[in-house]
Design an enzyme around this catalytic site. Structure first.
Site, PDB file in Angstrom:
ATOM      1  N   HIS A 374       0.812  -1.220   0.000  1.00  0.00           N
ATOM      2  CA  HIS A 374       0.000   0.000   0.000  1.00  0.00           C
ATOM      3  C   HIS A 374       0.844   1.268   0.000  1.00  0.00           C
ATOM      4  O   HIS A 374       0.360   2.349  -0.338  1.00  0.00           O
ATOM      5  CB  HIS A 374      -0.943  -0.001   1.214  1.00  0.00           C
ATOM      6  N   ARG A 375       2.113   1.168   0.372  1.00  0.00           N
ATOM      7  CA  ARG A 375       2.977   2.350   0.329  1.00  0.00           C
ATOM      8  C   ARG A 375       3.244   2.782  -1.108  1.00  0.00           C
ATOM      9  O   ARG A 375       3.406   3.974  -1.390  1.00  0.00           O
ATOM     10  CB  ARG A 375       4.310   2.051   1.015  1.00  0.00           C
TER      11      ARG A 375
END
Length: 401
Positions: A374-375
């Site tokens: 998700h980064r």
């Protein structure tokens, strides 16, 4: 000028490997790119390639030794070159022929050499440097030496046991109810890295299904004329490249300094080899034909079984494909292999009822689960990428365009 050959980081995050064999003897010249030695990691046996031409003047480590990343394993140079100055840099009196327990000529205590990991472990355990005998190159203290010292110290601690309380009898307590199989080095390291990935990488998952009847029909036609038999997995790998080309913002990895977006599509392919699971990387897949993809994957599988994957084969890529469909698995979610930012889990294609143009019919459905960092990739971007992937699979002529 003579230089030291040091252990490269053959896998991301690795701290040590086993030098299984030397491929070049001492005093024999080799060229740049030649395989010098084989290092065994948790993934595979990896050949260490020479950065430039030279000669091994002195081996510092024997085959079968555990070596830490960055540790010197040989002295390189030109035939007949004096290596005493380089050996002196290693300390422990190597150049003068002294042993680890001797003092230097000026009477001062000899410097004790230890790896950074070993020093950290000794500090945490409260063990002084001079209390551990090093077994690494030239007496260097390495991790296994500290572990042995800690184990020995624990045996010497006197423990006053508490009064014994009879434990309730369970099946596990019965003799012969189980057997303990020691963890292999490969399994232990894999477990450590998978745990680290799940703890440090914020995973989220996107699930889609694709109708692949047209894909299977195309595969049948291709295999009638292709020099290499094309598998469904080869087609999926090609579809991943098409999706990355359509959604280039997904062709990225996260670093602490910046987002790194790649210009070529490099894809890891999970292979269950005789030596364990490996994920070699196919380069610039967008430019490869399906037969070329098939040939490279088959070649990687053979190299993995033989322990002849190169270090560069296991590096790079922004995404990997893991396929358990051949085992009849409907669907699963895979764990990301850092520093890659995603991994696509592929299940088995099975006939299932589905609605097409408002009518109920039967189609071959393939379940896909994308695990995402998700980064690097947010939910909407992952959804766009999955849509592009499904379109490529359901309109397979895009794979040969």
């Amino acid at each position: 000028m003579a230089t030291l050959l040091r252990v490269p980081e053959v896998a991301t995050g690795s701290t040590e490997a086993v030098l299984t064999e030397w491929l070049v003897p001492e005093n024999v010249a080799f060229e740049a790119g030649a395989a010098i030695a084989v290092l065994e990691t948790d993934k595979a046996a990896v050949e260490v390639e020479a950065e430039s031409g030279a000669t091994i003047l002195r081996r510092l480590v024997d085959g079968g030794s555990t070596v830490e990343v960055g540790a010197p394993i040989a002295v390189l140079g030109v035939p007949g070159e004096d290596v005493s100055a380089v050996l002196a840099e290693l300390g422990n009196g190597v150049a003068a022929g002294t042993s680890a327990g001797q003092q230097l000529a000026d009477g001062r205590p000899e410097r004790i050499f230890a790896s950074p990991l070993a020093r950290k472990m000794m500090k945490e355990a409260g063990i002084p440097l001079d209390a551990v005998a090093g077994t690494g190159p030239n007496g260097r203290i390495v991790r296994k030496d500290v572990e042995a010292a800690i184990a020995q110290a624990s045996k010497q601690i006197t423990v006053i046991p508490e009064p014994a309380v009879p434990a309730p009898k369970t099946m596990a307590a019965d003799a012969g109810a189980f057997e303990e199989i020691p963890h292999s080095r490969v399994r232990a390291v894999i477990a450590s890295r998978l745990t680290a990935s799940k703890q440090s990488v914020p995973h989220f998952y996107v699930r889609r299904t694709a109708r692949i009847d047209d894909l299977l029909a195309l595969r049948k036609q291709l295999n009638a004329v292709s020099p290499e038999k094309i598998s469904v997995n080869d087609l999926v790998v090609r579809a991943v490249a098409v999706a990355h080309t359509a959604v280039p913002d997904a062709n990225v990895i996260w670093t602490d300094e910046a987002m790194r977006r790649y210009r070529t599509v490099d894809i890891g392919v999970a292979i269950a080899s005789a030596r364990g699971l490996v994920t070699p990387v196919l380069r610039n897949v967008s430019s490869l034909s399906l037969s070329a993809i098939s040939a490279q994957v088959r070649g990687f599988a053979r190299q993995a079984d033989e322990g002849r994957l190169l270090q560069r084969d296991l590096e790079g890529g922004t995404i990997a494909v893991s396929n358990l469909g051949m085992y009849g698995v409907d669907e699963f979610a895979a764990i990301i292999n850092p520093p890659q930012s995603a991994i696509l889990a592929v299940g088995a294609g099975k006939p299932a009822p589905t609605v097409v143009d408002g009518e109920l019919t039967v189609a071959t459905q393939l379940t896909l689960v994308l695990s995402v960092d998700h980064r690097a990739i947010d939910g909407s971007l992952a959804a766009q990428w999955m849509a592009a992937l499904v379109t490529a699979l359901e309109q397979p002529l895009r794979l040969v365009a």
